[in-house]
Design a protein around this motif. Structure first.
Motif, PDB file in Angstrom:
ATOM      1  N   HIS A 220       0.843  -1.198   0.000  1.00  0.00           N
ATOM      2  CA  HIS A 220       0.000   0.000   0.000  1.00  0.00           C
ATOM      3  C   HIS A 220       0.880   1.251   0.000  1.00  0.00           C
ATOM      4  O   HIS A 220       0.899   2.008   0.972  1.00  0.00           O
ATOM      5  CB  HIS A 220      -0.893  -0.026   1.243  1.00  0.00           C
ATOM      6  N   PRO A 221       1.625   1.481  -1.084  1.00  0.00           N
ATOM      7  CA  PRO A 221       2.585   2.594  -1.131  1.00  0.00           C
ATOM      8  C   PRO A 221       1.968   3.983  -0.987  1.00  0.00           C
ATOM      9  O   PRO A 221       2.682   4.940  -0.706  1.00  0.00           O
ATOM     10  CB  PRO A 221       3.256   2.422  -2.501  1.00  0.00           C
ATOM     11  N   LYS A 222       0.655   4.107  -1.163  1.00  0.00           N
ATOM     12  CA  LYS A 222       0.003   5.405  -1.018  1.00  0.00           C
ATOM     13  C   LYS A 222      -0.582   5.607   0.378  1.00  0.00           C
ATOM     14  O   LYS A 222      -1.316   6.572   0.623  1.00  0.00           O
ATOM     15  CB  LYS A 222      -1.095   5.572  -2.076  1.00  0.00           C
ATOM     16  N   ALA A 223      -0.243   4.709   1.299  1.00  0.00           N
ATOM     17  CA  ALA A 223      -0.761   4.806   2.667  1.00  0.00           C
ATOM     18  C   ALA A 223      -0.265   6.079   3.341  1.00  0.00           C
ATOM     19  O   ALA A 223       0.776   6.633   2.982  1.00  0.00           O
ATOM     20  CB  ALA A 223      -0.315   3.592   3.477  1.00  0.00           C
ATOM     21  N   LYS A 224      -1.035   6.532   4.318  1.00  0.00           N
ATOM     22  CA  LYS A 224      -0.631   7.664   5.146  1.00  0.00           C
ATOM     23  C   LYS A 224      -0.356   7.099   6.536  1.00  0.00           C
ATOM     24  O   LYS A 224      -1.280   6.760   7.277  1.00  0.00           O
ATOM     25  CB  LYS A 224      -1.730   8.728   5.169  1.00  0.00           C
ATOM     26  N   LEU A 225       0.919   6.982   6.858  1.00  0.00           N
ATOM     27  CA  LEU A 225       1.307   6.268   8.061  1.00  0.00           C
ATOM     28  C   LEU A 225       1.363   7.145   9.309  1.00  0.00           C
ATOM     29  O   LEU A 225       1.676   8.335   9.246  1.00  0.00           O
ATOM     30  CB  LEU A 225       2.658   5.601   7.859  1.00  0.00           C
ATOM     31  N   VAL A 226       1.046   6.484  10.429  1.00  0.00           N
ATOM     32  CA  VAL A 226       1.109   7.115  11.737  1.00  0.00           C
ATOM     33  C   VAL A 226       2.104   6.310  12.569  1.00  0.00           C
ATOM     34  O   VAL A 226       1.914   5.113  12.772  1.00  0.00           O
ATOM     35  CB  VAL A 226      -0.275   7.138  12.416  1.00  0.00           C
ATOM     36  N   LEU A 227       3.172   6.955  13.013  1.00  0.00           N
ATOM     37  CA  LEU A 227       4.216   6.274  13.765  1.00  0.00           C
ATOM     38  C   LEU A 227       3.797   6.096  15.221  1.00  0.00           C
ATOM     39  O   LEU A 227       3.568   7.076  15.936  1.00  0.00           O
ATOM     40  CB  LEU A 227       5.520   7.066  13.681  1.00  0.00           C
ATOM     41  N   HIS A 228       3.697   4.844  15.644  1.00  0.00           N
ATOM     42  CA  HIS A 228       3.290   4.540  17.010  1.00  0.00           C
ATOM     43  C   HIS A 228       4.531   4.506  17.902  1.00  0.00           C
ATOM     44  O   HIS A 228       5.442   3.715  17.679  1.00  0.00           O
ATOM     45  CB  HIS A 228       2.570   3.190  17.063  1.00  0.00           C
ATOM     46  N   ILE A 229       4.568   5.384  18.911  1.00  0.00           N
ATOM     47  CA  ILE A 229       5.731   5.460  19.782  1.00  0.00           C
ATOM     48  C   ILE A 229       5.459   4.807  21.135  1.00  0.00           C
ATOM     49  O   ILE A 229       4.315   4.734  21.599  1.00  0.00           O
ATOM     50  CB  ILE A 229       6.197   6.917  19.996  1.00  0.00           C
ATOM     51  N   ALA A 230       6.515   4.328  21.758  1.00  0.00           N
ATOM     52  CA  ALA A 230       6.403   3.700  23.077  1.00  0.00           C
ATOM     53  C   ALA A 230       6.240   4.781  24.143  1.00  0.00           C
ATOM     54  O   ALA A 230       6.684   5.919  23.976  1.00  0.00           O
ATOM     55  CB  ALA A 230       7.643   2.861  23.359  1.00  0.00           C
ATOM     56  N   THR A 231       5.585   4.407  25.255  1.00  0.00           N
ATOM     57  CA  THR A 231       5.408   5.328  26.370  1.00  0.00           C
ATOM     58  C   THR A 231       5.852   4.657  27.661  1.00  0.00           C
ATOM     59  O   THR A 231       6.082   3.439  27.695  1.00  0.00           O
ATOM     60  CB  THR A 231       3.923   5.732  26.528  1.00  0.00           C
ATOM     61  N   ASP A 232       5.947   5.435  28.707  1.00  0.00           N
ATOM     62  CA  ASP A 232       6.195   4.870  30.030  1.00  0.00           C
ATOM     63  C   ASP A 232       4.845   4.425  30.576  1.00  0.00           C
ATOM     64  O   ASP A 232       4.082   5.227  31.125  1.00  0.00           O
ATOM     65  CB  ASP A 232       6.826   5.918  30.948  1.00  0.00           C
ATOM     66  N   ASP A 233       4.523   3.147  30.409  1.00  0.00           N
ATOM     67  CA  ASP A 233       3.225   2.646  30.875  1.00  0.00           C
ATOM     68  C   ASP A 233       3.363   1.821  32.152  1.00  0.00           C
ATOM     69  O   ASP A 233       2.554   0.945  32.441  1.00  0.00           O
ATOM     70  CB  ASP A 233       2.533   1.824  29.773  1.00  0.00           C
ATOM     71  N   SER A 234       4.407   2.135  32.934  1.00  0.00           N
ATOM     72  CA  SER A 234       4.648   1.382  34.170  1.00  0.00           C
ATOM     73  C   SER A 234       3.550   1.595  35.206  1.00  0.00           C
ATOM     74  O   SER A 234       3.407   0.798  36.142  1.00  0.00           O
ATOM     75  CB  SER A 234       6.006   1.791  34.768  1.00  0.00           C
ATOM     76  N   LYS A 235       2.756   2.669  35.032  1.00  0.00           N
ATOM     77  CA  LYS A 235       1.669   2.942  35.977  1.00  0.00           C
ATOM     78  C   LYS A 235       0.324   2.433  35.455  1.00  0.00           C
ATOM     79  O   LYS A 235      -0.723   2.815  35.966  1.00  0.00           O
ATOM     80  CB  LYS A 235       1.576   4.447  36.223  1.00  0.00           C
ATOM     81  N   ALA A 236       0.360   1.579  34.438  1.00  0.00           N
ATOM     82  CA  ALA A 236      -0.874   1.044  33.867  1.00  0.00           C
ATOM     83  C   ALA A 236      -1.136  -0.366  34.376  1.00  0.00           C
ATOM     84  O   ALA A 236      -0.217  -1.087  34.765  1.00  0.00           O
ATOM     85  CB  ALA A 236      -0.793   1.037  32.349  1.00  0.00           C
TER      86      ALA A 236
END
Length: 211
Positions: free
Chosen positions: A87-103
């Motif tokens: 899907h070369p025409k996709a519009k990508l969203v970069l998913h970043i890691a978080t500090d989820d130690s309190k989850a």
């Protein structure tokens, strides 16, 4: 009021709920071909759908492409390469890691790019001529510390700045999930709102991004 909601279909894929949300203009976060089909049934436009599975099947990427769904997330070079081919025409969203130690349920152990990796992925996407339009994050299910959202928004700002340096013009910030629907939790939605809104105004001034 400036944040546009996208309903995570995996939360409850009841057709009546989907139809009701579709009728009032809600966006949808879909994790599979089946969920995309369910959402498009009542006539939801592809622009209101984000394909947000961290490990997508190539056949389902192609299905999304053939049905006009362009927004999708990625957090690794493997996912980036799959999208580039299917899907070369996709519009990508970069998913970043978080500090989820309190989850209650931590997700960043398995999903999300670090800030260092984010730059490498943005550079690779540029080489492949794949558009990256924004950043997403998930603070983990059952988050108990509102400051986690503030740090995640701050990190997202860093990635936006990286993207500008690489040559992208990002305009979407997906502030993810982790919100509680219960009044009997350690962190209620009002507390989350009280920190998210100031963080958005600080790091993403009004009208600078779609949120």
């Amino acid at each position: 009021p400036h944040v546009i909601p996208f309903y995570a279909v995996k939360c409850k894929d009841n057709r009546a709920i989907v139809n009701t949300l579709a009728a009032i203009g809600t966006g949808f976060d879909c994790a599979s071909k089946t969920e995309i089909q369910l959402v498009q049934g009542p006539g939801v436009s592809p622009e209101r759908i984000i394909y947000a599975n961290p490990c997508k099947q190539v056949s389902q990427i192609k299905y999304a492409a053939s049905n006009g769904v362009q927004m999708m997330t990625f957090d690794s070079e493997i996912e980036l390469m799959k999208v580039a081919r299917a899907h070369p025409k996709a519009k990508l969203v970069l998913h970043i890691a978080t500090d989820d130690s309190k989850a209650v349920c931590c997700l960043s152990v398995k999903f999300g790019a670090t800030l260092k990796t984010s730059r490498l992925l943005l550079e690779r996407a540029k080489e492949l001529n794949i558009d990256v339009i924004g950043v997403s994050f998930h603070v983990g299910s059952g988050c108990t510390d509102p400051e986690t959202f503030v740090q995640a928004v701050s990190d997202a700002r860093c990635v936006f700045d990286m993207a500008t340096e690489v040559g992208f013009s990002m305009y979407l910030l997906d502030i993810g999930c982790g919100f509680s629907g219960s009044k009997n939790t350690k962190l209620n939605i009002e507390e989350v709102i009280s920190v998210i809104n100031p963080a958005l105004e600080k790091f993403f001034p009004s009208n600078s991004v779609e949120r």
